[in-house]
Design a protein around this motif. Structure first.
Motif, PDB file in Angstrom:
ATOM      1  N   UNK A  19       0.840  -1.208   0.000  1.00 44.23           N
ATOM      2  CA  UNK A  19       0.000   0.000   0.000  1.00 44.23           C
ATOM      3  C   UNK A  19       0.870   1.253   0.000  1.00 44.23           C
ATOM      4  N   UNK A  20       0.255   2.384  -0.345  1.00 44.26           N
ATOM      5  CA  UNK A  20       0.847   3.689  -0.066  1.00 44.26           C
ATOM      6  C   UNK A  20      -0.184   4.468   0.736  1.00 44.26           C
ATOM      7  N   UNK A  77       4.577  -1.163   3.116  1.00 43.74           N
ATOM      8  CA  UNK A  77       4.466   0.087   2.351  1.00 43.74           C
ATOM      9  C   UNK A  77       5.297  -0.063   1.067  1.00 43.74           C
ATOM     10  N   UNK A  78       4.961   0.717   0.058  1.00 49.63           N
ATOM     11  CA  UNK A  78       5.585   0.573  -1.267  1.00 49.63           C
ATOM     12  C   UNK A  78       7.117   0.507  -1.219  1.00 49.63           C
ATOM     13  N   UNK A  88      -3.146  -5.073  -3.380  1.00 56.14           N
ATOM     14  CA  UNK A  88      -2.534  -3.755  -3.634  1.00 56.14           C
ATOM     15  C   UNK A  88      -3.564  -2.654  -3.393  1.00 56.14           C
ATOM     16  N   UNK A  89      -3.167  -1.626  -2.629  1.00 48.91           N
ATOM     17  CA  UNK A  89      -4.114  -0.545  -2.343  1.00 48.91           C
ATOM     18  C   UNK A  89      -3.455   0.817  -2.299  1.00 48.91           C
ATOM     19  N   UNK A  90      -4.248   1.851  -2.600  1.00 51.49           N
ATOM     20  CA  UNK A  90      -3.726   3.222  -2.626  1.00 51.49           C
ATOM     21  C   UNK A  90      -4.866   4.218  -2.407  1.00 51.49           C
ATOM     22  N   UNK A  91      -4.522   5.418  -1.941  1.00 47.78           N
ATOM     23  CA  UNK A  91      -5.532   6.484  -1.860  1.00 47.78           C
ATOM     24  C   UNK A  91      -5.838   7.034  -3.256  1.00 47.78           C
ATOM     25  N   UNK A  92      -7.056   7.424  -3.488  1.00 46.98           N
ATOM     26  CA  UNK A  92      -7.413   8.063  -4.764  1.00 46.98           C
ATOM     27  C   UNK A  92      -6.959   9.518  -4.736  1.00 46.98           C
ATOM     28  N   UNK A  93      -6.147   9.898  -5.710  1.00 42.37           N
ATOM     29  CA  UNK A  93      -5.715  11.292  -5.868  1.00 42.37           C
ATOM     30  C   UNK A  93      -6.113  11.743  -7.259  1.00 42.37           C
TER      31      UNK A  93
END
Ligand code: FMN
Length: 174
Positions: free
Chosen positions: A7-8, A36-37, A55-60
């Protein structure tokens, strides 16, 4: 059998979701490591051996983060260094032909939120990975204006989602 969650996270929401997903996966019988990445880059052997990659990330900006959007998050009070994003890690990853993967993201509740998850899904698909579950979004509060927080109910949902994804994989190898 080992699984890895990569993740980040800038404000800590995606980190909390990633940890809860891993707890759920472990409770379903799949030993799971959360990275973390930047640590995922340093542990490519572990990633290569994983039966399941989540795999996961915040939406930007309606998709995956960029150096600019991470710097913006930092300027808005995020604790994390703008460092690397999931996109950078995926770019550096060798082929994923036939690898079992699952994807999640965090985002605001807005109708126009966009999705980091669908972008990750596309990038993984292009590398030959196989999605074992529908991509899951977790909603954050206050994300648009700056510091985002995540509710306990979303963290609990993450635990349940992690358990269900793991059960699918454990069942497939039983
Ligand atoms: C620069 C920037 C752009 C963002 N753009 C979006 C967006 O397009 N859609 C959305 O739903 N949330 C957006 N957000 C809110 C993030 O999704 C939110 O900060 C994130 O989910 C929190 O996760 P984290 O604590 O792991 O960083 C944005 C946040 C930042 C800092």
């Amino acid at each position: 059998m080992v699984a890895v969650v990569v993740f980040e996270s800038m404000f800590g929401c995606t980190r909390a979701v990633a940890s809860a997903i891993a707890e759920g996966m472990t409770s379903a019988g799949l030993e799971t490591v959360v990275l973390p990445v930047d640590e995922a880059l340093a542990n490519d052997d572990l990633v290569a051996r994983a039966r399941l990659l989540v795999v996961g990330a915040p939406t930007h900006m309606r998709g995956l983060s960029t150096p600019r959007s991470r710097a913006l998050a930092r300027a808005r009070g995020a604790d994390a260094e703008p460092g690397l994003g999931v996109h950078d890690w995926l770019d550096a990853l060798p082929g994923l032909q036939g690898r079992a993967v699952a994807v999640f993201d965090t985002r605001s509740w807005s109708r126009f939120a966009g999705s980091a998850g669908s972008r990750i899904e596309k990038l993984l698909h292009r590398r030959g990975a196989e999605l074992v579950a529908p991509t899951q979004a977790f909603g954050v509060e206050g994300g648009d204006g700056g510091r985002a927080t995540i509710s306990q109910s979303q963290v609990e949902l993450a635990r349940v989602w992690g358990a269900s994804v793991a059960a699918h994989v454990v069942g497939a190898y039983a």
